[in-house]
Design a protein around this motif. Structure first.
Motif, mmCIF file in Angstrom:
data_model
loop_
_atom_site.group_PDB
_atom_site.id
_atom_site.type_symbol
_atom_site.label_atom_id
_atom_site.label_comp_id
_atom_site.label_asym_id
_atom_site.label_seq_id
_atom_site.Cartn_x
_atom_site.Cartn_y
_atom_site.Cartn_z
ATOM 1 N N MET A 108 -76.019 5.627 59.593
ATOM 2 C CA MET A 108 -76.140 6.618 58.476
ATOM 3 C C MET A 108 -74.623 7.408 58.324
ATOM 4 N N ALA A 109 -73.598 7.308 59.141
ATOM 5 C CA ALA A 109 -72.353 7.671 58.899
ATOM 6 C C ALA A 109 -71.697 6.367 57.993
ATOM 7 N N LEU A 110 -71.962 5.378 58.058
ATOM 8 C CA LEU A 110 -71.535 4.166 57.356
ATOM 9 C C LEU A 110 -72.093 4.339 55.854
ATOM 10 N N ILE A 111 -73.390 4.533 55.719
ATOM 11 C CA ILE A 111 -73.824 4.657 54.439
ATOM 12 C C ILE A 111 -73.369 5.870 53.617
ATOM 13 N N ALA A 112 -73.082 6.958 54.258
ATOM 14 C CA ALA A 112 -72.341 8.246 53.831
ATOM 15 C C ALA A 112 -70.737 7.565 53.089
ATOM 16 N N GLU A 113 -70.108 6.820 54.272
ATOM 17 C CA GLU A 113 -68.971 6.472 53.812
ATOM 18 C C GLU A 113 -68.846 5.418 52.719
ATOM 19 N N CYS A 114 -69.810 4.561 52.476
ATOM 20 C CA CYS A 114 -70.081 3.613 51.328
ATOM 21 C C CYS A 114 -70.267 4.275 50.233
ATOM 22 N N ARG A 115 -71.088 5.450 50.071
ATOM 23 C CA ARG A 115 -71.339 6.389 48.969
ATOM 24 C C ARG A 115 -70.045 6.873 48.607
ATOM 25 N N SER A 116 -69.248 7.499 49.630
ATOM 26 C CA SER A 116 -68.022 8.197 49.000
ATOM 27 C C SER A 116 -66.915 7.065 48.300
ATOM 28 N N ARG A 117 -67.163 5.929 48.835
ATOM 29 C CA ARG A 117 -66.083 4.727 48.117
ATOM 30 C C ARG A 117 -66.931 4.197 47.062
ATOM 31 N N GLU A 118 -67.716 4.617 46.452
ATOM 32 C CA GLU A 118 -68.513 4.234 45.388
ATOM 33 C C GLU A 118 -69.001 2.937 45.283
ATOM 34 N N PHE A 119 -69.304 2.387 46.616
ATOM 35 C CA PHE A 119 -70.139 1.192 46.448
ATOM 36 C C PHE A 119 -71.782 1.365 45.974
ATOM 37 N N ARG A 120 -72.210 0.366 45.517
ATOM 38 C CA ARG A 120 -73.411 0.548 44.741
ATOM 39 C C ARG A 120 -74.821 0.020 45.814
ATOM 40 N N ALA A 121 -74.168 -1.013 46.642
ATOM 41 C CA ALA A 121 -75.517 -1.347 47.549
ATOM 42 C C ALA A 121 -75.169 -1.927 48.709
ATOM 43 N N ILE A 122 -75.734 -1.791 49.790
ATOM 44 C CA ILE A 122 -75.393 -2.287 51.002
ATOM 45 C C ILE A 122 -76.657 -3.157 51.351
#
Length: 169
Positions: A108-122
């Motif tokens: 969940m923390a990784l997802i939040a970090e990825c959102r904040s860095r403007e990634f589109r998909a994991i």
């Protein structure tokens, strides 16, 4: 809540390596999460971590009682520039700490970090369809199963499937 463990999720530090490398080494030697056959040395693990951080990807550590017990990171999904907004996740928790919700907190923390860095998909590339713990973890965090590649890997004298899951951010 009584009995709830207090996990701290934070950015990974160099001082974590003495704890994180053995977690991965144990996984390589005993599990099918990674299809590496020989576990990397701590020095090699450190170089890989620095390369991921150096490319601007998040790398997180989970602490329990000030001791690192797990980690998660995002890395490039594919090298072609068109994939630059898509990352692949990796989540590892010490064997003696699994089943306590640490993996979910990390993811969940990784997802939040990825959102904040403007990634589109994991993308989750799960080694082996028998790894139901990882499949369930990703599903609980909103990932959808998009396919299974049957028997494309070989480890521990058996053929392994690769399950692919995706979270659009």
């Amino acid at each position: 809540m009584a009995g709830e463990i207090q996990i701290v999720i934070r950015a990974s530090r160099d001082s974590d390596l003495q704890f994180l490398a053995p977690i991965y080494q144990h996984s390589v030697q005993t599990e099918t999460a990674s299809w590496e056959i020989d576990a990397p040395s701590t020095d090699e693990f450190a170089l890989r971590r620095l390369a991921i951080i150096g490319q601007g990807f998040p790398y997180l550590t989970a602490e329990l009682d000030a001791v690192p017990v797990g980690y998660a990171y995002a890395s490039s999904y594919r090298s072609r520039e068109g994939y630059r907004y898509t990352v692949e996740d990796s989540v590892y928790v010490a064997a003696n700490q699994q089943g306590r919700g640490i993996g979910k907190k990390l993811l969940m923390a990784l997802i939040a970090e990825c959102r904040s860095r403007e990634f589109r998909a994991i993308i989750a590339v799960i080694g082996d369809s028998d790894n139901l713990t990882s499949v369930k973890l990703h599903a609980s965090c909103g990932f959808d199963k998009v396919g299974t590649f049957p028997k494309i890997g070989f480890k521990f004298n058996r053929w392994l499937d690769s399950v692919q899951m995706c979270l659009t951010l």
